[in-house]
Design a protein around this motif. Structure first.
Motif, PDB file in Angstrom:
ATOM      1  N   ALA A  11       6.011 -15.631 -30.603  1.00 53.43           N
ATOM      2  CA  ALA A  11       6.677 -15.711 -31.907  1.00 53.43           C
ATOM      3  C   ALA A  11       6.069 -16.846 -32.859  1.00 53.43           C
ATOM      4  O   ALA A  11       6.006 -16.548 -34.028  1.00 53.43           O
ATOM      5  CB  ALA A  11       8.135 -16.044 -31.651  1.00 53.43           C
ATOM      6  N   ALA A  12       5.738 -17.905 -32.321  1.00 51.33           N
ATOM      7  CA  ALA A  12       5.089 -19.022 -32.878  1.00 51.33           C
ATOM      8  C   ALA A  12       3.706 -18.442 -33.714  1.00 51.33           C
ATOM      9  O   ALA A  12       3.361 -18.960 -34.706  1.00 51.33           O
ATOM     10  CB  ALA A  12       4.804 -20.228 -32.091  1.00 51.33           C
ATOM     11  N   VAL A  13       2.926 -17.782 -32.745  1.00 50.98           N
ATOM     12  CA  VAL A  13       1.686 -17.100 -33.284  1.00 50.98           C
ATOM     13  C   VAL A  13       2.096 -16.238 -34.465  1.00 50.98           C
ATOM     14  O   VAL A  13       1.322 -16.231 -35.611  1.00 50.98           O
ATOM     15  CB  VAL A  13       0.712 -16.817 -32.227  1.00 50.98           C
ATOM     16  N   ASN A  14       3.049 -15.358 -34.213  1.00 46.52           N
ATOM     17  CA  ASN A  14       3.376 -14.323 -35.238  1.00 46.52           C
ATOM     18  C   ASN A  14       3.640 -15.094 -36.527  1.00 46.52           C
ATOM     19  O   ASN A  14       3.214 -14.639 -37.707  1.00 46.52           O
ATOM     20  CB  ASN A  14       4.328 -13.523 -34.721  1.00 46.52           C
ATOM     21  N   THR A  15       4.503 -16.059 -36.595  1.00 47.69           N
ATOM     22  CA  THR A  15       4.922 -16.933 -37.757  1.00 47.69           C
ATOM     23  C   THR A  15       3.665 -17.537 -38.289  1.00 47.69           C
ATOM     24  O   THR A  15       3.542 -17.569 -39.565  1.00 47.69           O
ATOM     25  CB  THR A  15       6.102 -18.178 -37.366  1.00 47.69           C
ATOM     26  N   ALA A  16       2.806 -18.319 -37.514  1.00 50.95           N
ATOM     27  CA  ALA A  16       1.646 -18.741 -38.163  1.00 50.95           C
ATOM     28  C   ALA A  16       0.779 -17.812 -38.905  1.00 50.95           C
ATOM     29  O   ALA A  16       0.176 -18.338 -39.788  1.00 50.95           O
ATOM     30  CB  ALA A  16       0.710 -19.379 -36.802  1.00 50.95           C
ATOM     31  N   LEU A  17       0.732 -16.527 -38.522  1.00 49.63           N
ATOM     32  CA  LEU A  17       0.067 -15.482 -39.180  1.00 49.63           C
ATOM     33  C   LEU A  17       0.625 -15.222 -40.449  1.00 49.63           C
ATOM     34  O   LEU A  17      -0.377 -15.316 -41.539  1.00 49.63           O
ATOM     35  CB  LEU A  17      -0.022 -14.057 -38.394  1.00 49.63           C
ATOM     36  N   VAL A  78      13.073  -9.475 -36.240  1.00 47.30           N
ATOM     37  CA  VAL A  78      11.938  -9.969 -35.419  1.00 47.30           C
ATOM     38  C   VAL A  78      12.310  -9.649 -33.685  1.00 47.30           C
ATOM     39  O   VAL A  78      13.284 -10.187 -33.295  1.00 47.30           O
ATOM     40  CB  VAL A  78      11.507 -11.584 -35.541  1.00 47.30           C
ATOM     41  N   GLU A  79      11.466  -8.859 -33.242  1.00 43.80           N
ATOM     42  CA  GLU A  79      11.944  -8.791 -31.606  1.00 43.80           C
ATOM     43  C   GLU A  79      10.230  -8.808 -30.960  1.00 43.80           C
ATOM     44  O   GLU A  79       9.340  -8.188 -31.473  1.00 43.80           O
ATOM     45  CB  GLU A  79      11.995  -7.020 -31.548  1.00 43.80           C
ATOM     46  N   VAL A  80      10.357  -9.644 -30.099  1.00 40.76           N
ATOM     47  CA  VAL A  80       8.997  -9.801 -29.053  1.00 40.76           C
ATOM     48  C   VAL A  80       9.301  -9.330 -27.913  1.00 40.76           C
ATOM     49  O   VAL A  80      10.259  -9.298 -27.200  1.00 40.76           O
ATOM     50  CB  VAL A  80       8.938 -11.340 -29.192  1.00 40.76           C
ATOM     51  N   SER A  81       8.133  -8.608 -27.264  1.00 40.21           N
ATOM     52  CA  SER A  81       8.063  -8.251 -26.019  1.00 40.21           C
ATOM     53  C   SER A  81       6.762  -8.438 -25.567  1.00 40.21           C
ATOM     54  O   SER A  81       5.691  -8.220 -26.162  1.00 40.21           O
ATOM     55  CB  SER A  81       8.317  -6.693 -26.037  1.00 40.21           C
ATOM     56  N   VAL A  82       6.764  -8.988 -24.308  1.00 35.70           N
ATOM     57  CA  VAL A  82       5.617  -9.520 -23.607  1.00 35.70           C
ATOM     58  C   VAL A  82       5.482  -8.810 -22.218  1.00 35.70           C
ATOM     59  O   VAL A  82       6.552  -8.773 -21.504  1.00 35.70           O
ATOM     60  CB  VAL A  82       5.830 -10.882 -23.269  1.00 35.70           C
ATOM     61  N   MET A  83       4.403  -8.116 -22.138  1.00 34.94           N
ATOM     62  CA  MET A  83       3.965  -7.580 -20.634  1.00 34.94           C
ATOM     63  C   MET A  83       2.538  -8.005 -20.199  1.00 34.94           C
ATOM     64  O   MET A  83       1.600  -7.602 -20.669  1.00 34.94           O
ATOM     65  CB  MET A  83       4.031  -6.093 -20.906  1.00 34.94           C
ATOM     66  N   ALA A  84       2.587  -8.806 -19.268  1.00 35.47           N
ATOM     67  CA  ALA A  84       1.162  -9.447 -18.666  1.00 35.47           C
ATOM     68  C   ALA A  84       0.626 -10.102 -19.727  1.00 35.47           C
ATOM     69  O   ALA A  84       1.073 -11.097 -20.517  1.00 35.47           O
ATOM     70  CB  ALA A  84       0.686  -8.396 -18.005  1.00 35.47           C
ATOM     71  N   ASP A  85      -0.547  -9.542 -20.192  1.00 36.50           N
ATOM     72  CA  ASP A  85      -1.525 -10.271 -21.118  1.00 36.50           C
ATOM     73  C   ASP A  85      -1.417  -9.703 -22.611  1.00 36.50           C
ATOM     74  O   ASP A  85      -2.385  -9.933 -23.502  1.00 36.50           O
ATOM     75  CB  ASP A  85      -2.726 -10.462 -20.837  1.00 36.50           C
ATOM     76  N   VAL A 111       7.449  -9.828 -57.530  1.00 35.99           N
ATOM     77  CA  VAL A 111       7.868  -8.380 -57.091  1.00 35.99           C
ATOM     78  C   VAL A 111       8.232  -8.389 -55.700  1.00 35.99           C
ATOM     79  O   VAL A 111       7.465  -9.095 -54.837  1.00 35.99           O
ATOM     80  CB  VAL A 111       6.460  -7.679 -57.525  1.00 35.99           C
ATOM     81  N   GLY A 112       9.187  -7.896 -55.446  1.00 27.81           N
ATOM     82  CA  GLY A 112       9.736  -7.766 -54.002  1.00 27.81           C
ATOM     83  C   GLY A 112       9.331  -6.520 -53.450  1.00 27.81           C
ATOM     84  O   GLY A 112       9.449  -5.572 -53.992  1.00 27.81           O
ATOM     85  N   GLN A 113       9.354  -6.326 -51.997  1.00 26.31           N
ATOM     86  CA  GLN A 113       8.682  -5.347 -51.100  1.00 26.31           C
ATOM     87  C   GLN A 113       9.146  -5.534 -49.670  1.00 26.31           C
ATOM     88  O   GLN A 113       9.172  -6.670 -49.245  1.00 26.31           O
ATOM     89  CB  GLN A 113       7.220  -5.078 -51.114  1.00 26.31           C
ATOM     90  N   LEU A 114       9.579  -4.481 -49.208  1.00 27.12           N
ATOM     91  CA  LEU A 114       9.923  -4.337 -47.766  1.00 27.12           C
ATOM     92  C   LEU A 114       8.695  -3.501 -46.851  1.00 27.12           C
ATOM     93  O   LEU A 114       8.533  -2.421 -47.455  1.00 27.12           O
ATOM     94  CB  LEU A 114      10.969  -3.673 -47.564  1.00 27.12           C
ATOM     95  N   VAL A 115       8.272  -4.138 -45.923  1.00 27.53           N
ATOM     96  CA  VAL A 115       7.302  -3.574 -44.997  1.00 27.53           C
ATOM     97  C   VAL A 115       7.888  -3.759 -43.653  1.00 27.53           C
ATOM     98  O   VAL A 115       8.128  -4.880 -43.327  1.00 27.53           O
ATOM     99  CB  VAL A 115       6.032  -4.392 -45.140  1.00 27.53           C
ATOM    100  N   VAL A 116       7.817  -2.778 -42.828  1.00 26.69           N
ATOM    101  CA  VAL A 116       8.180  -2.921 -41.646  1.00 26.69           C
ATOM    102  C   VAL A 116       6.542  -2.875 -40.841  1.00 26.69           C
ATOM    103  O   VAL A 116       5.679  -2.413 -40.873  1.00 26.69           O
ATOM    104  CB  VAL A 116       8.653  -1.422 -40.775  1.00 26.69           C
ATOM    105  N   ALA A 117       6.642  -4.112 -40.053  1.00 22.76           N
ATOM    106  CA  ALA A 117       5.336  -4.297 -39.263  1.00 22.76           C
ATOM    107  C   ALA A 117       5.310  -4.269 -37.757  1.00 22.76           C
ATOM    108  O   ALA A 117       6.215  -4.845 -37.064  1.00 22.76           O
ATOM    109  CB  ALA A 117       4.906  -5.941 -39.614  1.00 22.76           C
ATOM    110  N   THR A 118       4.216  -4.169 -37.069  1.00 19.95           N
ATOM    111  CA  THR A 118       3.974  -3.924 -35.601  1.00 19.95           C
ATOM    112  C   THR A 118       2.632  -5.017 -35.617  1.00 19.95           C
ATOM    113  O   THR A 118       1.588  -4.566 -36.074  1.00 19.95           O
ATOM    114  CB  THR A 118       3.654  -2.646 -35.192  1.00 19.95           C
ATOM    115  N   ASN A 119       2.984  -6.043 -34.809  1.00 19.95           N
ATOM    116  CA  ASN A 119       1.851  -6.819 -34.657  1.00 19.95           C
ATOM    117  C   ASN A 119       1.654  -7.003 -33.078  1.00 19.95           C
ATOM    118  O   ASN A 119       2.591  -7.083 -32.138  1.00 19.95           O
ATOM    119  CB  ASN A 119       2.274  -8.389 -35.130  1.00 19.95           C
ATOM    120  N   VAL A 120       0.450  -6.683 -32.628  1.00 21.60           N
ATOM    121  CA  VAL A 120      -0.153  -6.546 -31.090  1.00 21.60           C
ATOM    122  C   VAL A 120      -0.835  -7.808 -30.952  1.00 21.60           C
ATOM    123  O   VAL A 120      -1.959  -8.423 -31.476  1.00 21.60           O
ATOM    124  CB  VAL A 120      -0.760  -5.511 -30.807  1.00 21.60           C
ATOM    125  N   PHE A 121      -0.529  -8.594 -29.954  1.00 26.07           N
ATOM    126  CA  PHE A 121      -1.181  -9.764 -29.465  1.00 26.07           C
ATOM    127  C   PHE A 121      -1.824  -9.893 -27.944  1.00 26.07           C
ATOM    128  O   PHE A 121      -1.142  -8.972 -27.007  1.00 26.07           O
ATOM    129  CB  PHE A 121      -0.341 -11.168 -29.469  1.00 26.07           C
TER     130      PHE A 121
END
Length: 162
Positions: A11-17, A78-85, A111-121
């Protein structure tokens, strides 16, 4: 003092992005993306084709930063799911950005915009790194949308062109 869980680290790395984008800090952004000969990174910005390879992805962010006077992200759902690495983050990017200014030294209209995002780490020796980002725009609701969603396909005032 307690140590952070993997979910909290991701979650911290996601925020840093998003903070790197807001600050226009391309160097910080580079450090957040996976740099591995074994694994190719990918990115889909809203409305863009798939970008593959670290160089192409980082160039896209440089282009966005160079052409955006102001950008701020408010992340929700924001939803975080971790499995192994591997970790997956889904969220809604509530984006506020400055359009080009009409006069130099001025901020253009916001200008405002909504975007649904998926980030893989991926977990690396240097911590969690972004492997893939996919952003998809959320269509704005029309005035005729009711509690059951957009108007049907036969309704000319719905979201679908026709």
């Amino acid at each position: 003092m307690t140590s952070l869980t993997d979910s909290e680290r991701v979650a911290a790395v996601n925020t840093a992005l998003y903070e790197a984008m807001e600050q226009g800090d391309h160097s910080a952004l580079e450090r957040l993306w996976l740099d591995s000969r074994d694994t190719e990174v990918s990115c889909v910005h809203p409305g863009w084709p798939v970008l593959r390879g670290r160089g192409e992805v980082l160039r896209s962010y440089a282009l966005i930063m160079a052409n955006t006077d102001y950008i701020q992200f408010f992340l929700t759902d924001v939803e975080v799911s971790v499995m192994a690495d591997t970790a997956l983050v889904t969220c809604t990017e509530n984006i506020l950005s400055g359009a080009p200014a009409e006069e130099e030294g001025q901020l253009g209209p916001l200008v405002g915009q909504l975007v649904v995002a998926t980030n893989v780490f991926r977990r690396t020796e240097d911590g969690w790194k972004v492997w893939s980002h996919h952003g998809s725009p959320v269509l704005a609701e029309s005035d005729d949308d009711g509690p059951d969603g957009p108007a049907g396909p036969d309704d000319d005032d719905g979201l679908m062109p026709g």
